[in-house]
Design an enzyme around this catalytic site. Sequence first.
Site, PDB file in Angstrom:
ATOM      1  N   GLU A  17      62.473  97.083  68.478  1.00  9.17           N
ATOM      2  CA  GLU A  17      61.896  98.396  68.786  1.00  9.17           C
ATOM      3  C   GLU A  17      62.162  98.673  70.260  1.00  9.17           C
ATOM      4  O   GLU A  17      61.777  97.868  71.120  1.00  9.17           O
ATOM      5  CB  GLU A  17      60.383  98.405  68.528  1.00  9.17           C
ATOM      6  CG  GLU A  17      59.996  98.505  67.061  1.00  9.17           C
ATOM      7  CD  GLU A  17      58.480  98.503  66.845  1.00  9.17           C
ATOM      8  OE1 GLU A  17      58.001  99.247  65.988  1.00  9.17           O
ATOM      9  OE2 GLU A  17      57.762  97.736  67.527  1.00  9.17           O
ATOM     10  N   SER A  30      53.507  93.515  72.943  1.00 10.65           N
ATOM     11  CA  SER A  30      53.254  93.955  71.571  1.00 10.65           C
ATOM     12  C   SER A  30      52.350  95.184  71.536  1.00 10.65           C
ATOM     13  O   SER A  30      52.484  96.017  70.651  1.00 10.65           O
ATOM     14  CB  SER A  30      52.556  92.848  70.777  1.00 10.65           C
ATOM     15  OG  SER A  30      53.292  91.662  70.807  1.00 10.65           O
ATOM     16  N   ASN A  80      53.660  97.520  64.446  1.00 13.06           N
ATOM     17  CA  ASN A  80      52.337  96.903  64.448  1.00 13.06           C
ATOM     18  C   ASN A  80      51.224  97.919  64.248  1.00 13.06           C
ATOM     19  O   ASN A  80      50.152  97.591  63.739  1.00 13.06           O
ATOM     20  CB  ASN A  80      52.111  96.114  65.744  1.00 13.06           C
ATOM     21  CG  ASN A  80      52.851  94.779  65.719  1.00 13.06           C
ATOM     22  OD1 ASN A  80      53.244  94.301  64.655  1.00 13.06           O
ATOM     23  ND2 ASN A  80      53.057  94.176  66.876  1.00 13.06           N
ATOM     24  N   HIS A  87      60.909  95.520  72.229  1.00  3.59           N
ATOM     25  CA  HIS A  87      59.973  94.717  71.440  1.00  3.59           C
ATOM     26  C   HIS A  87      60.734  93.966  70.352  1.00  3.59           C
ATOM     27  O   HIS A  87      61.193  94.565  69.375  1.00  3.59           O
ATOM     28  CB  HIS A  87      58.896  95.625  70.837  1.00  3.59           C
ATOM     29  CG  HIS A  87      57.821  94.875  70.117  1.00  3.59           C
ATOM     30  ND1 HIS A  87      57.326  95.257  68.897  1.00  3.59           N
ATOM     31  CD2 HIS A  87      57.154  93.742  70.442  1.00  3.59           C
ATOM     32  CE1 HIS A  87      56.392  94.397  68.511  1.00  3.59           C
ATOM     33  NE2 HIS A  87      56.279  93.471  69.423  1.00  3.59           N
TER      34      HIS A  87
HETATM   35  P1  NAI Z   1      53.831  82.294  74.858  1.00  4.29           P
HETATM   36  O1  NAI Z   1      52.464  81.950  75.229  1.00  4.29           O
HETATM   37  O2  NAI Z   1      54.560  81.453  73.887  1.00  4.29           O
HETATM   38  O3  NAI Z   1      54.722  82.369  76.170  1.00  4.29           O
HETATM   39  C1  NAI Z   1      54.333  83.032  77.339  1.00  4.29           C
HETATM   40  C2  NAI Z   1      54.961  82.329  78.510  1.00  4.29           C
HETATM   41  O4  NAI Z   1      54.788  83.126  79.670  1.00  4.29           O
HETATM   42  C3  NAI Z   1      54.321  80.967  78.813  1.00  4.29           C
HETATM   43  O5  NAI Z   1      55.326  79.970  78.818  1.00  4.29           O
HETATM   44  C4  NAI Z   1      53.726  81.157  80.206  1.00  4.29           C
HETATM   45  O6  NAI Z   1      53.807  79.987  80.996  1.00  4.29           O
HETATM   46  C5  NAI Z   1      54.596  82.251  80.761  1.00  4.29           C
HETATM   47  N1  NAI Z   1      54.009  82.994  81.877  1.00  4.29           N
HETATM   48  C6  NAI Z   1      52.739  83.334  82.079  1.00  4.29           C
HETATM   49  N2  NAI Z   1      52.622  84.039  83.225  1.00  4.29           N
HETATM   50  C7  NAI Z   1      53.847  84.149  83.737  1.00  4.29           C
HETATM   51  C8  NAI Z   1      54.381  84.760  84.908  1.00  4.29           C
HETATM   52  N3  NAI Z   1      53.600  85.397  85.762  1.00  4.29           N
HETATM   53  N4  NAI Z   1      55.713  84.683  85.123  1.00  4.29           N
HETATM   54  C9  NAI Z   1      56.497  84.009  84.269  1.00  4.29           C
HETATM   55  N5  NAI Z   1      56.048  83.411  83.153  1.00  4.29           N
HETATM   56  C10 NAI Z   1      54.737  83.476  82.898  1.00  4.29           C
HETATM   57  O7  NAI Z   1      53.767  83.820  74.363  1.00  4.29           O
HETATM   58  P2  NAI Z   1      54.761  84.599  73.393  1.00  4.29           P
HETATM   59  O8  NAI Z   1      54.270  84.511  72.022  1.00  4.29           O
HETATM   60  O9  NAI Z   1      56.139  84.198  73.705  1.00  4.29           O
HETATM   61  O10 NAI Z   1      54.540  86.107  73.844  1.00  4.29           O
HETATM   62  C11 NAI Z   1      55.086  86.643  75.020  1.00  4.29           C
HETATM   63  C12 NAI Z   1      55.023  88.145  74.969  1.00  4.29           C
HETATM   64  O11 NAI Z   1      55.732  88.605  73.842  1.00  4.29           O
HETATM   65  C13 NAI Z   1      53.629  88.734  74.858  1.00  4.29           C
HETATM   66  O12 NAI Z   1      53.593  89.934  75.565  1.00  4.29           O
HETATM   67  C14 NAI Z   1      53.487  88.980  73.371  1.00  4.29           C
HETATM   68  O13 NAI Z   1      52.556  89.973  73.088  1.00  4.29           O
HETATM   69  C15 NAI Z   1      54.895  89.424  73.048  1.00  4.29           C
HETATM   70  N6  NAI Z   1      55.298  89.276  71.663  1.00  4.29           N
HETATM   71  C16 NAI Z   1      54.956  88.169  70.936  1.00  4.29           C
HETATM   72  C17 NAI Z   1      55.359  88.043  69.620  1.00  4.29           C
HETATM   73  C18 NAI Z   1      55.030  86.813  68.839  1.00  4.29           C
HETATM   74  O14 NAI Z   1      55.188  86.841  67.598  1.00  4.29           O
HETATM   75  N7  NAI Z   1      54.610  85.726  69.457  1.00  4.29           N
HETATM   76  C19 NAI Z   1      56.160  89.100  68.965  1.00  4.29           C
HETATM   77  C20 NAI Z   1      56.523  90.172  69.832  1.00  4.29           C
HETATM   78  C21 NAI Z   1      56.065  90.273  71.114  1.00  4.29           C
END
Ligand code: NAI
Length: 692
Positions: free
Chosen positions: A438, A405, A476, A426
């Site tokens: 994006e 993000s 954002n 994104h």
């Molecule tokens: P989340 O916490 O739900 O999921 C992240 C996952 O990554 C977890 O299941 C974790 O176990 C896993 N993980 C951690 N280290 C890892 C590795 N080395 N290899 C493989 N898996 C690993 O987080 P979320 O919300 O899904 O966000 C993920 C990404 O997407 C972040 O970069 C966030 O900034 C971005 N993002 C999030 C949005 C949202 O609304 N939640 C919107 C757009 C982008």
Amino acid sequence: MTVTTETKDGVLVVTINNPPVNALGGAVRSGIDAALDMIDQDQSINAAILIGAGRFFSGGADIKEFGKAMTEPFLPDLLSRLEGARVPFIAAIGGAALGGGLETALSCRYRIATPAASMGLPEVKLGLIPGAGGTQRLPRLVGVKPAAEMITSGKPVNAEKAKAIGLVDAIVEGDLLEAAIALAMQKAAGDDRQPVSAIEKPADWDEAWLESFEKTIRTRARGQLSPVKAFEAVAGSGRLSFADGVKREREIFLECMASDQRKGLIHSFFAERAARKNPGLEGATPRDVKIIGVLGAGTMGSGIAIACAASGYHVKLFDVNEDALASGGARIEKSFKRDVEKGRLSDDAARAATDRVVLINSMDALSDADLVIEAVIERMDIKKSVFADLDRITKPGAVLASNTSYLDIDDIASATTRPEDVIGMHFFSPANLMRLLEIVKTDKASTDALATAAAVGARLGKVSVLSGLCPGFIGNRILKKYRQQADYLAEDGATPWDIDRVMRDFGFAMGPFQISDLAGIDIAWHNRRREDATRDPKERYPAIADQLYDLGRLGQKTGAGWYLYKQGDRTAYPDPEVEKIIIAESARLGIARRAVSDDEIRDRILFSMINEGAKVLEEGIAARALDIDLVFLHGYGFPAWRGGPMFYADAIGVDKVLEGVRRFEKTDSFAWRPADLLVKLVEEGGTFADYN
Ligand code: NAI
């Protein structure tokens, strides 16, 4: 020739052939008019068929003609001539009959359709109402209840539904033209069906139902005028004669045509089309993508996997955490099951889509991936180590995308030996539903890597917008300004519920504080902590949210945030506790709370977005003003009929925006430095539309 005619055994076959959608432009209208002349002159013609060449019966009016002087014959006149033709007309609907296309079919005596046909009056989606008798003929033919639903929602019905409500007389499994000719010959011998306009009023007329439906429509429309106006026209079908109903329809149609909302919706429509052509990617060849790797099976990773599998890609999903991987897999299965329950997918299609996702417990399995989308937690050290692994594992030419993000993707790319293949993709949450994507251009990204992301985005049904690299990208980054103003307004004297109400009245589905509670107050808190080290001391710091965080009021998930929530209920209740916290915080900051008007709330929030949008444009982060509009229309719930923030700025006048920015600058010069581009536009008499 856009309309061709042919006579077969006394049956005149009139074919509309105006690709791609058989739009009813001037030439087509004249062509149908000429066919009606033929019928008048040639007494050997006993029946006629109207059919479309290609996949459309007719997609309706030619929107390119909107706002210009129309040429005769006008559609309403043509359709009354068609309805009164000497011989019975049969509409043979082999594909979509939309808008004026369906109104044309309604003016025929009979309608038959193939199973794949769809029929609708989508005018409200463009800020209009049907303008060629649709609001009068459809209710008379199928009843006011189904007609009011179709016309106020703009949603089409399929052939099966059309048959059930009496919109079509028959569904034809075999050759459509043959069936139409057979029916025409039967009716040529003698036909006693009256034209639709001769039906006195809809058979299911029910004033009490209409009154309650009107209330429903007003709530559903959320400030959009056309559904309410469409309802008014439909109501005429039982309260007025056909002639007066059509006259009233015309008046309302012209009123809608002249409205700003119609202009906003047309802009949104054309902007979405323009999203398919991203400047800078012309001529680039996307790489072939069959297998997509997704890293991280959390909220975003599983949503992205669903979107990709639903569109036919093979997906390999990886997570370091076994439990997270398993629950991600379960989420994906459940989502496709729900699609079956809701009738959106067949059993077989859902099973196939579920089977296209393979859970992998080692990244080594990504060696055959054509594209990898990384959605692991938002930490630079982890992202870099993941990309270093990908560099080692994936094949040459694989596109490596991050869903970060805020993080600097150039920095992420530096962990690989192939920064030209590293880009941002994104997505927005929930990634399988939100249409915005994006695509982030890194310093060294090759155009074909970007074009690959755009091609995948198109197949996923996303609206792809190309963004340059900066913290928060287009969306954002601008949202942050909006969000800050909301917080400052609360400190200055407004309540969160006032601010949310003003933004809902503007047309947003939710106000900024409701959104915070939905997303979780902890998310923004973490963002602020990440910015602590680099925040300019001159920036006004919005402190109330930190208090809520410290109290464990994280939003809906904890039952309290900016609002209070009752168990099992998503309704946001204003909370006197929050008001106390806000008042105490204003006092601590030395702010004398004052009455803040609704206009100030609206202008500060919107002008802060527009001013930042102008900076995004002048820095080249967005190539076109419409790209910013698209981001807010498809990623942040900006009302489509407002056309997006930059279109809105043009609509109210960029001079008015600059005047407001300068007025607000007097109290906070850091937040309100006018964008150079905004100043330039006002000086030179330009508009943001000049940058499309
Ligand atoms: P989340 O916490 O739900 O999921 C992240 C996952 O990554 C977890 O299941 C974790 O176990 C896993 N993980 C951690 N280290 C890892 C590795 N080395 N290899 C493989 N898996 C690993 O987080 P979320 O919300 O899904 O966000 C993920 C990404 O997407 C972040 O970069 C966030 O900034 C971005 N993002 C999030 C949005 C949202 O609304 N939640 C919107 C757009 C982008």
